[in-house]
Design a protein around this motif. Structure first.
Motif, PDB file in Angstrom:
ATOM      1  N   THR A   1       0.854  -1.195   0.000  1.00 14.22           N
ATOM      2  CA  THR A   1       0.000   0.000   0.000  1.00 14.22           C
ATOM      3  C   THR A   1       0.888   1.243   0.000  1.00 14.22           C
ATOM      4  OG1 THR A   1      -0.089   0.275   2.388  1.00 14.22           O
ATOM      5  CG2 THR A   1      -1.720  -1.211   1.424  1.00 14.22           C
ATOM      6  N   LYS A   2       0.332   2.352  -0.470  1.00 14.35           N
ATOM      7  CA  LYS A   2       1.112   3.592  -0.540  1.00 14.35           C
ATOM      8  C   LYS A   2       1.537   4.049   0.846  1.00 14.35           C
ATOM      9  CE  LYS A   2      -0.459   4.968  -5.001  1.00 14.35           C
ATOM     10  NZ  LYS A   2      -0.974   5.948  -5.922  1.00 14.35           N
ATOM     11  N   TYR A   3       0.701   3.771   1.836  1.00 19.69           N
ATOM     12  CA  TYR A   3       1.026   4.198   3.196  1.00 19.69           C
ATOM     13  C   TYR A   3       2.185   3.367   3.738  1.00 19.69           C
ATOM     14  CZ  TYR A   3      -3.131   6.803   2.425  1.00 19.69           C
ATOM     15  OH  TYR A   3      -4.031   7.670   1.867  1.00 19.69           O
ATOM     16  N   GLU A   4       2.169   2.066   3.421  1.00 20.45           N
ATOM     17  CA  GLU A   4       3.269   1.197   3.837  1.00 20.45           C
ATOM     18  C   GLU A   4       4.566   1.666   3.164  1.00 20.45           C
ATOM     19  OE1 GLU A   4       3.718  -3.592   4.176  1.00 20.45           O
ATOM     20  OE2 GLU A   4       1.809  -2.805   3.498  1.00 20.45           O
ATOM     21  N   ARG A   5       4.434   2.029   1.876  1.00 16.15           N
ATOM     22  CA  ARG A   5       5.605   2.502   1.132  1.00 16.15           C
ATOM     23  C   ARG A   5       6.198   3.757   1.778  1.00 16.15           C
ATOM     24  NH1 ARG A   5       3.931   5.829  -3.290  1.00 16.15           N
ATOM     25  NH2 ARG A   5       4.664   7.475  -1.940  1.00 16.15           N
ATOM     26  N   MET A   6       5.328   4.646   2.222  1.00 16.27           N
ATOM     27  CA  MET A   6       5.823   5.897   2.825  1.00 16.27           C
ATOM     28  C   MET A   6       6.608   5.610   4.095  1.00 16.27           C
ATOM     29  SD  MET A   6       2.684   8.441   2.073  1.00 16.27           S
ATOM     30  CE  MET A   6       3.530   9.993   1.963  1.00 16.27           C
ATOM     31  N   VAL A   7       6.200   4.571   4.822  1.00  9.49           N
ATOM     32  CA  VAL A   7       6.901   4.207   6.053  1.00  9.49           C
ATOM     33  C   VAL A   7       8.245   3.549   5.721  1.00  9.49           C
ATOM     34  CG1 VAL A   7       6.789   2.700   8.084  1.00  9.49           C
ATOM     35  CG2 VAL A   7       4.762   3.970   7.359  1.00  9.49           C
ATOM     36  N   TRP A   8       8.242   2.710   4.704  1.00 13.83           N
ATOM     37  CA  TRP A   8       9.426   1.902   4.388  1.00 13.83           C
ATOM     38  C   TRP A   8      10.525   2.649   3.635  1.00 13.83           C
ATOM     39  CZ3 TRP A   8      11.695  -2.568   5.521  1.00 13.83           C
ATOM     40  CH2 TRP A   8      10.964  -3.529   6.201  1.00 13.83           C
ATOM     41  N   THR A   9      10.137   3.634   2.836  1.00 15.63           N
ATOM     42  CA  THR A   9      11.117   4.210   1.907  1.00 15.63           C
ATOM     43  C   THR A   9      12.347   4.772   2.613  1.00 15.63           C
ATOM     44  OG1 THR A   9       9.423   4.641   0.281  1.00 15.63           O
ATOM     45  CG2 THR A   9      11.446   5.879   0.027  1.00 15.63           C
ATOM     46  N   GLU A  10      12.130   5.451   3.729  1.00 20.05           N
ATOM     47  CA  GLU A  10      13.257   6.054   4.434  1.00 20.05           C
ATOM     48  C   GLU A  10      14.274   4.981   4.820  1.00 20.05           C
ATOM     49  OE1 GLU A  10      12.022   8.497   7.731  1.00 20.05           O
ATOM     50  OE2 GLU A  10      14.119   8.784   8.358  1.00 20.05           O
ATOM     51  N   LYS A  11      13.762   3.866   5.335  1.00 24.59           N
ATOM     52  CA  LYS A  11      14.629   2.774   5.766  1.00 24.59           C
ATOM     53  C   LYS A  11      15.302   2.089   4.568  1.00 24.59           C
ATOM     54  CE  LYS A  11      14.610  -0.966   9.065  1.00 24.59           C
ATOM     55  NZ  LYS A  11      13.824  -1.972   9.768  1.00 24.59           N
ATOM     56  N   ALA A  12      14.524   1.953   3.481  1.00 24.75           N
ATOM     57  CA  ALA A  12      15.059   1.265   2.294  1.00 24.75           C
ATOM     58  C   ALA A  12      16.123   2.116   1.597  1.00 24.75           C
ATOM     59  CB  ALA A  12      13.913   0.933   1.335  1.00 24.75           C
ATOM     60  N   MET A  13      16.032   3.440   1.737  1.00 23.34           N
ATOM     61  CA  MET A  13      17.012   4.325   1.088  1.00 23.34           C
ATOM     62  C   MET A  13      18.256   4.552   1.952  1.00 23.34           C
ATOM     63  SD  MET A  13      15.943   4.927  -1.920  1.00 23.34           S
ATOM     64  CE  MET A  13      17.075   6.217  -2.484  1.00 23.34           C
ATOM     65  N   ARG A  14      18.143   4.215   3.216  1.00 21.14           N
ATOM     66  CA  ARG A  14      19.242   4.502   4.156  1.00 21.14           C
ATOM     67  C   ARG A  14      20.597   3.906   3.739  1.00 21.14           C
ATOM     68  NH1 ARG A  14      18.131   3.008  10.350  1.00 21.14           N
ATOM     69  NH2 ARG A  14      18.250   0.966   9.388  1.00 21.14           N
ATOM     70  N   PRO A  15      20.645   2.631   3.307  1.00 19.95           N
ATOM     71  CA  PRO A  15      21.947   2.079   2.907  1.00 19.95           C
ATOM     72  C   PRO A  15      22.602   2.827   1.732  1.00 19.95           C
ATOM     73  CG  PRO A  15      20.326   0.333   3.188  1.00 19.95           C
ATOM     74  CD  PRO A  15      19.573   1.618   3.235  1.00 19.95           C
ATOM     75  N   PHE A  16      21.777   3.449   0.877  1.00 22.77           N
ATOM     76  CA  PHE A  16      22.329   4.207  -0.257  1.00 22.77           C
ATOM     77  C   PHE A  16      22.863   5.555   0.238  1.00 22.77           C
ATOM     78  CE2 PHE A  16      18.935   1.450  -1.828  1.00 22.77           C
ATOM     79  CZ  PHE A  16      19.692   0.617  -2.629  1.00 22.77           C
ATOM     80  N   GLN A  17      22.122   6.130   1.171  1.00 21.18           N
ATOM     81  CA  GLN A  17      22.533   7.390   1.790  1.00 21.18           C
ATOM     82  C   GLN A  17      23.853   7.191   2.532  1.00 21.18           C
ATOM     83  OE1 GLN A  17      19.217   8.381   4.241  1.00 21.18           O
ATOM     84  NE2 GLN A  17      19.750  10.535   4.387  1.00 21.18           N
ATOM     85  N   GLN A  18      24.002   6.015   3.136  1.00 18.92           N
ATOM     86  CA  GLN A  18      25.209   5.715   3.909  1.00 18.92           C
ATOM     87  C   GLN A  18      26.357   5.220   3.034  1.00 18.92           C
ATOM     88  OE1 GLN A  18      23.341   2.920   6.569  1.00 18.92           O
ATOM     89  NE2 GLN A  18      23.004   4.451   8.157  1.00 18.92           N
ATOM     90  N   GLY A  19      26.103   5.095   1.735  1.00 22.63           N
ATOM     91  CA  GLY A  19      27.158   4.662   0.820  1.00 22.63           C
ATOM     92  C   GLY A  19      27.540   3.197   0.976  1.00 22.63           C
ATOM     93  N   LEU A  20      26.617   2.366   1.468  1.00 21.61           N
ATOM     94  CA  LEU A  20      26.932   0.950   1.702  1.00 21.61           C
ATOM     95  C   LEU A  20      26.770   0.103   0.441  1.00 21.61           C
ATOM     96  CD1 LEU A  20      25.103   0.473   5.144  1.00 21.61           C
ATOM     97  CD2 LEU A  20      27.549   0.794   4.742  1.00 21.61           C
ATOM     98  N   ILE A  21      26.074   0.650  -0.547  1.00 19.42           N
ATOM     99  CA  ILE A  21      25.780  -0.103  -1.765  1.00 19.42           C
ATOM    100  C   ILE A  21      26.287   0.698  -2.957  1.00 19.42           C
ATOM    101  CG2 ILE A  21      23.910  -1.125  -3.165  1.00 19.42           C
ATOM    102  CD1 ILE A  21      23.939  -2.406  -0.392  1.00 19.42           C
ATOM    103  N   ASP A  22      26.962   0.017  -3.856  1.00 22.67           N
ATOM    104  CA  ASP A  22      27.543   0.668  -5.024  1.00 22.67           C
ATOM    105  C   ASP A  22      26.507   0.708  -6.159  1.00 22.67           C
ATOM    106  OD1 ASP A  22      29.676   1.912  -6.066  1.00 22.67           O
ATOM    107  OD2 ASP A  22      30.954   0.141  -6.259  1.00 22.67           O
ATOM    108  N   VAL A  23      26.077   1.905  -6.546  1.00 27.11           N
ATOM    109  CA  VAL A  23      25.038   2.031  -7.567  1.00 27.11           C
ATOM    110  C   VAL A  23      25.619   2.467  -8.916  1.00 27.11           C
ATOM    111  CG1 VAL A  23      22.871   3.198  -8.183  1.00 27.11           C
ATOM    112  CG2 VAL A  23      23.319   2.613  -5.800  1.00 27.11           C
ATOM    113  N   GLU A  24      26.634   3.310  -8.870  1.00 30.09           N
ATOM    114  CA  GLU A  24      27.182   3.915 -10.097  1.00 30.09           C
ATOM    115  C   GLU A  24      27.537   2.871 -11.173  1.00 30.09           C
ATOM    116  OE1 GLU A  24      27.680   6.878 -12.552  1.00 30.09           O
ATOM    117  OE2 GLU A  24      27.000   7.291 -10.514  1.00 30.09           O
ATOM    118  N   PRO A  25      28.183   1.733 -10.814  1.00 29.78           N
ATOM    119  CA  PRO A  25      28.518   0.757 -11.864  1.00 29.78           C
ATOM    120  C   PRO A  25      27.298   0.123 -12.545  1.00 29.78           C
ATOM    121  CG  PRO A  25      29.731   0.294  -9.835  1.00 29.78           C
ATOM    122  CD  PRO A  25      28.703   1.313  -9.497  1.00 29.78           C
ATOM    123  N   LEU A  26      26.104   0.333 -11.951  1.00 27.45           N
ATOM    124  CA  LEU A  26      24.892  -0.276 -12.526  1.00 27.45           C
ATOM    125  C   LEU A  26      24.238   0.633 -13.563  1.00 27.45           C
ATOM    126  CD1 LEU A  26      23.340  -1.667  -9.212  1.00 27.45           C
ATOM    127  CD2 LEU A  26      25.223  -2.567 -10.575  1.00 27.45           C
TER     128      LEU A  26
END
Ligand SMILES: [Zn+2]
Length: 319
Positions: free
Chosen positions: A264-289
Motif C-alpha cells: 500500500t502507498k502508506y506502507e511505502r511511505m513508512v518503508w522508503t526512508e529505511k530502504a534508502m538509508r543504505p544508499f545514503q550511507q554509501g553501503l551499496i555501489d550504484v554507479e557501476p549499474l
C-alpha cells in the motif's frame, strides 16, 4: 506548463509529444532531473501488456526532480523541494505532475543522480530487508539485472557468507563478480542444480531471490532452495506461466513478495526512508549499474538499446 512527454502508441512505437500540463489543486509539478528505463517499461515497449491496459499509454515511473509549483491544496511539498517519483507519473518528460502521495522526499544529502533511481533502489532494498537473510546464510540471486545487483550487495551486507549470482548472460555475471558475488553460474552453460548442490552439501540455498521474471527462473528457484528456505519473489510477470509447486508445499517454503511499490502507498511511505538509508550511507555501489545515459530527445534509441542490448543494466534519461 509546456513539456515534451513520451507516448507509447503501440509495440515498438514511441513518440515524444508536446503536452500542456495543467496543475490541479491537489497536484505537484516537478521539473525532471532524470528518469530511467525499468524492465516493466520494456514490457510495454515489447507489447507484453498486463491485463486491463491498452495503448496509447504515457509511461515512466522512475525519476526525480525539483518541485516547480504546487496546487492550493498541497501541504506536503513546497517549491524547490527535491522529490523522487514512486508511481507512474510520466517521468519521461521535461516536467511531470502528480499527487503528493506518489512522491517521496529525497533523503538528506543523497546525490540526485542516485535519488532519481529511488523507486527501483527502494524496491530492491526493501526486498533485501524483508528477505530474512541472516548472518551465515548461503544466498542465490536469480537474474543479475539492476535489482539483482542490489540484492547481491544487500545480502552480503546482511551477513550472508556465500552469495551466488545466476544469469544466462556472462556480461551480467562479470558485473556481479565485481559487485562481490562469491560464485557465478550461467545455467545455459552448466547444470544449475548440480552446481548449487555441490556448493551447499546437497541441501540447497537458505534464501533465493527471483529477479529474472521467467517461468524457467521461477521453477529453477524452487529446485535450488533448501527445505524451509525463503523464496523471495520480486519480478512482475505479466504473462501466464506454468509452475511446479511440488516443493513449495512439500518442503514448506516461506514465500515472500517484496516489491515495495506494490504494497500500500502508506506502507511505502513508512518503508522508503529505511530502504534508502543504505544508499545514503554509501553501503551499496550504484554507479557501476548505470550502463548508459541518453537525452530525452533520443529516447527511441534509448529504448532500442534497452531492449536489444542484453548487457545493459540501467539506462538513465536526462531532459
Ligand atoms: Zn521500475
Amino acid at each position: 506548463m509546456k513539456t515534451r512527454m513520451l507516448k507509447i502508441e503501440g509495440p515498438g512505437k514511441l513518440a515524444l509529444v508536446e503536452k500542456d500540463l495543467i496543475l490541479e489543486d491537489d497536484e505537484v509539478l516537478v521539473r525532471t532531473f532524470q528518469s530511467s528505463i525499468c524492465g516493466t517499461d520494456k514490457m510495454y515497449y515489447r507489447g507484453e501488456m498486463p491485463p486491463n491496459e491498452k495503448y496509447p499509454l504515457f509511461i515512466g515511473h522512475e525519476g526525480g526532480g525539483v518541485v516547480e509549483a504546487v496546487g492550493s491544496k498541497v501541504h506536503e511539498y513546497q517549491v524547490g523541494d527535491l522529490v523522487m517519483s514512486f508511481s507512474r507519473s510520466c517521468t519521461f518528460a521535461d516536467y511531470f505532475k502528480t499527487k503528493p502521495i506518489n512522491l517521496q522526499p529525497v533523503p538528506e544529502g543523497l546525490d540526485m543522480r542516485i535519488a532519481s533511481l529511488g523507486e527501483p533502489l527502494a524496491c530492491a532494498m526493501h526486498s533485501v530487508l524483508e528477505s530474512g537473510v541472516q548472518i551465515g546464510d548461503t544466498v542465490a540471486v536469480m537474474g543479475m539485472g539492476f535489482a539483482g545487483q542490489i540484492m547481491l550487495q544487500g545480502a552480503r551486507r546482511k551477513g550472508a557468507t556465500k552469495v551466488i549470482a545466476i544469469d544466462i548472460l556472462d556480461g551480467k555475471l562479470k558485473l556481479a563478480e565485481k559487485m562481490g558475488a562469491d560464485v557465478t553460474i550461467n545455467p545455459s552453460k552448466e547444470d544449475l542444480y548440480q552446481a548449487i548442490m555441490g556448493l551447499t552439501d546437497g541441501k540447497g540455498v537458505d534464501v533465493v531471490f527471483e529477479a529474472a521474471g521467467t517461468q524457467e527462473s521461477l521453477n529453477a528457484c524452487s529446485t535450488i532452495l533448501k527445505h524451509n528456505g525463503h523464496l523471495v519473489l520480486y519480478s512482475w510477470i505479466t504473462q501466464p506461466v506454468t509452475l511446479n509447486l511440488h516443493r513449495w508445499h512439500q518442503n514448506s517454503f516461506k514465500v515472500i513478495t517484496t516489491t515495495l511499490v506494490h504494497h500500500t502507498k502508506y506502507e511505502r511511505m513508512v518503508w522508503t526512508e529505511k530502504a534508502m538509508r543504505p544508499f545514503q550511507q554509501g553501503l551499496i555501489d550504484v554507479e557501476p549499474l548505470i550502463s548508459a545515459e541518453f537525452k530525452l530527445s533520443d529516447i527511441t534509441e534509448a529504448f532500442e538499446e534497452a531492449v536489444n542490448n542484453d548487457e545493459i543494466i540501467k539506462i538513465i534519461i536526462k531532459p
